[in-house]
Design a protein around this motif. Structure first.
Motif, mmCIF file in Angstrom:
data_model
loop_
_atom_site.group_PDB
_atom_site.id
_atom_site.type_symbol
_atom_site.label_atom_id
_atom_site.label_comp_id
_atom_site.label_asym_id
_atom_site.label_seq_id
_atom_site.Cartn_x
_atom_site.Cartn_y
_atom_site.Cartn_z
ATOM 1 N N GLU A 177 -9.530 -7.889 8.877
ATOM 2 C CA GLU A 177 -8.095 -7.789 9.117
ATOM 3 C C GLU A 177 -7.339 -8.930 8.424
ATOM 4 O O GLU A 177 -6.244 -8.744 7.937
ATOM 5 C CB GLU A 177 -7.796 -7.798 10.618
ATOM 6 C CG GLU A 177 -6.313 -7.581 10.898
ATOM 7 C CD GLU A 177 -6.030 -7.476 12.367
ATOM 8 O OE1 GLU A 177 -5.193 -8.243 12.832
ATOM 9 O OE2 GLU A 177 -6.653 -6.633 13.031
ATOM 10 N N ASP A 178 -7.974 -10.096 8.371
ATOM 11 C CA ASP A 178 -7.358 -11.244 7.723
ATOM 12 C C ASP A 178 -7.104 -10.961 6.242
ATOM 13 O O ASP A 178 -6.062 -11.303 5.704
ATOM 14 C CB ASP A 178 -8.259 -12.466 7.875
ATOM 15 C CG ASP A 178 -7.497 -13.703 8.287
ATOM 16 O OD1 ASP A 178 -6.358 -13.567 8.765
ATOM 17 O OD2 ASP A 178 -8.058 -14.797 8.116
ATOM 18 N N GLU A 179 -8.084 -10.334 5.598
ATOM 19 C CA GLU A 179 -7.958 -10.001 4.182
ATOM 20 C C GLU A 179 -6.836 -8.991 3.976
ATOM 21 O O GLU A 179 -6.059 -9.094 3.029
ATOM 22 C CB GLU A 179 -9.290 -9.437 3.668
ATOM 23 C CG GLU A 179 -9.361 -9.361 2.161
ATOM 24 C CD GLU A 179 -10.747 -8.957 1.687
ATOM 25 O OE1 GLU A 179 -10.805 -8.022 0.884
ATOM 26 O OE2 GLU A 179 -11.739 -9.566 2.122
ATOM 27 N N GLU A 180 -6.731 -8.027 4.868
ATOM 28 C CA GLU A 180 -5.678 -7.017 4.789
ATOM 29 C C GLU A 180 -4.301 -7.652 4.976
ATOM 30 O O GLU A 180 -3.351 -7.338 4.270
ATOM 31 C CB GLU A 180 -5.907 -5.940 5.853
ATOM 32 C CG GLU A 180 -4.955 -4.765 5.743
ATOM 33 C CD GLU A 180 -5.264 -3.693 6.769
ATOM 34 O OE1 GLU A 180 -4.308 -3.240 7.422
ATOM 35 O OE2 GLU A 180 -6.449 -3.327 6.898
ATOM 36 N N HIS B 122 9.012 -11.898 6.395
ATOM 37 C CA HIS B 122 9.043 -11.788 4.936
ATOM 38 C C HIS B 122 9.678 -13.015 4.303
ATOM 39 O O HIS B 122 9.219 -13.493 3.273
ATOM 40 C CB HIS B 122 9.803 -10.526 4.493
ATOM 41 C CG HIS B 122 9.220 -9.266 5.001
ATOM 42 N ND1 HIS B 122 9.965 -8.296 5.600
ATOM 43 C CD2 HIS B 122 7.942 -8.807 5.014
ATOM 44 C CE1 HIS B 122 9.179 -7.285 5.960
ATOM 45 N NE2 HIS B 122 7.960 -7.563 5.602
ATOM 46 N N LEU B 123 10.730 -13.516 4.922
ATOM 47 C CA LEU B 123 11.417 -14.693 4.379
ATOM 48 C C LEU B 123 10.534 -15.932 4.457
ATOM 49 O O LEU B 123 10.534 -16.751 3.556
ATOM 50 C CB LEU B 123 12.727 -14.936 5.120
ATOM 51 C CG LEU B 123 13.803 -13.877 4.942
ATOM 52 C CD1 LEU B 123 15.022 -14.242 5.783
ATOM 53 C CD2 LEU B 123 14.193 -13.744 3.491
ATOM 54 N N THR B 124 9.786 -16.054 5.542
ATOM 55 C CA THR B 124 8.948 -17.240 5.685
ATOM 56 C C THR B 124 7.814 -17.257 4.669
ATOM 57 O O THR B 124 7.347 -18.309 4.286
ATOM 58 C CB THR B 124 8.366 -17.364 7.109
ATOM 59 O OG1 THR B 124 7.623 -16.191 7.426
ATOM 60 C CG2 THR B 124 9.465 -17.585 8.134
ATOM 61 N N ILE B 125 7.407 -16.096 4.212
ATOM 62 C CA ILE B 125 6.372 -16.025 3.179
ATOM 63 C C ILE B 125 6.877 -16.705 1.917
ATOM 64 O O ILE B 125 6.153 -17.400 1.224
ATOM 65 C CB ILE B 125 5.954 -14.562 2.892
ATOM 66 C CG1 ILE B 125 5.205 -14.005 4.095
ATOM 67 C CG2 ILE B 125 5.112 -14.463 1.618
ATOM 68 C CD1 ILE B 125 4.955 -12.517 4.030
ATOM 69 N N LEU B 126 8.168 -16.511 1.609
ATOM 70 C CA LEU B 126 8.761 -17.126 0.423
ATOM 71 C C LEU B 126 9.250 -18.538 0.697
ATOM 72 O O LEU B 126 9.770 -19.196 -0.186
ATOM 73 C CB LEU B 126 9.933 -16.287 -0.066
ATOM 74 C CG LEU B 126 9.574 -14.969 -0.723
ATOM 75 C CD1 LEU B 126 10.833 -14.239 -1.146
ATOM 76 C CD2 LEU B 126 8.678 -15.176 -1.923
ATOM 77 N N LEU C 197 -3.383 -9.542 1.838
ATOM 78 C CA LEU C 197 -2.981 -8.612 0.789
ATOM 79 C C LEU C 197 -1.543 -8.148 1.012
ATOM 80 O O LEU C 197 -0.740 -8.125 0.080
ATOM 81 C CB LEU C 197 -3.937 -7.418 0.739
ATOM 82 C CG LEU C 197 -3.598 -6.339 -0.289
ATOM 83 C CD1 LEU C 197 -3.590 -6.923 -1.702
ATOM 84 C CD2 LEU C 197 -4.580 -5.194 -0.194
ATOM 85 N N GLU C 198 -1.219 -7.815 2.257
ATOM 86 C CA GLU C 198 0.138 -7.385 2.589
ATOM 87 C C GLU C 198 1.142 -8.498 2.280
ATOM 88 O O GLU C 198 2.190 -8.255 1.685
ATOM 89 C CB GLU C 198 0.237 -6.992 4.067
ATOM 90 C CG GLU C 198 1.632 -6.540 4.459
ATOM 91 C CD GLU C 198 1.759 -6.255 5.951
ATOM 92 O OE1 GLU C 198 2.877 -5.899 6.366
ATOM 93 O OE2 GLU C 198 0.764 -6.398 6.690
ATOM 94 N N GLU C 199 0.809 -9.722 2.667
ATOM 95 C CA GLU C 199 1.697 -10.853 2.398
ATOM 96 C C GLU C 199 1.872 -11.062 0.896
ATOM 97 O O GLU C 199 2.981 -11.338 0.431
ATOM 98 C CB GLU C 199 1.166 -12.126 3.052
ATOM 99 C CG GLU C 199 1.356 -12.140 4.547
ATOM 100 C CD GLU C 199 0.866 -13.417 5.210
ATOM 101 O OE1 GLU C 199 0.515 -14.375 4.482
ATOM 102 O OE2 GLU C 199 0.823 -13.454 6.444
ATOM 103 N N LYS C 200 0.804 -10.923 0.130
ATOM 104 C CA LYS C 200 0.873 -11.075 -1.326
ATOM 105 C C LYS C 200 1.783 -10.005 -1.933
ATOM 106 O O LYS C 200 2.582 -10.294 -2.831
ATOM 107 C CB LYS C 200 -0.507 -10.950 -1.946
ATOM 108 C CG LYS C 200 -1.179 -12.165 -2.454
ATOM 109 C CD LYS C 200 -0.312 -13.088 -3.196
ATOM 110 C CE LYS C 200 -1.111 -14.201 -3.801
ATOM 111 N NZ LYS C 200 -0.335 -15.380 -4.024
ATOM 112 N N LEU C 201 1.657 -8.780 -1.461
ATOM 113 C CA LEU C 201 2.491 -7.699 -1.974
ATOM 114 C C LEU C 201 3.962 -7.943 -1.661
ATOM 115 O O LEU C 201 4.831 -7.751 -2.520
ATOM 116 C CB LEU C 201 2.039 -6.354 -1.390
ATOM 117 C CG LEU C 201 0.707 -5.826 -1.894
ATOM 118 C CD1 LEU C 201 0.278 -4.602 -1.086
ATOM 119 C CD2 LEU C 201 0.770 -5.499 -3.380
#
Length: 93
Positions: free
Chosen positions: A1-4, A87-91, A7-11
């Motif tokens: 699940e961590d990998e998934e 989403h904003l915190t990812i950036l 991946l979602e965060e990267k996308l």
């Protein structure tokens, strides 16, 4: 699940950087240059103002107008795509 999750965060991150590029492309060439010099090259505003032969307060006014334009663009995108705080915190916005 961590990998998934990664991946979602990267996308999402890639999509947001793409949107940032689109937003910057809507600016005038002078505004694009200003954003690039300050935020990508990390040049001090005092140095840029001196190069342009203007007061730092004038440069701040230009920067404020430029950032407002970017903010409008992004709020329209966020509203349209229902971007969340996550989403904003990812950036790191």
């Amino acid at each position: 699940e961590d990998e998934e999750s990664n991946l979602e965060e990267k996308l999402i991150e890639n999509e947001m950087y793409e949107e940032l590029h689109k937003a910057i492309s809507t600016l005038s060439k002078d505004q694009q240059w200003l954003i690039y010099e300050i935020y990508f090259k990390g040049r001090p505003q005092v140095e840029i103002a001196k190069e342009l032969g203007i007061l730092k307060t004038s440069l701040n006014d230009r920067l404020t107008r430029t950032l407002k334009k970017l903010k409008k663009f992004f709020w329209a995108i966020f509203y349209k795509n229902q971007v969340t705080f996550k989403h904003l915190t990812i950036l790191k916005v």
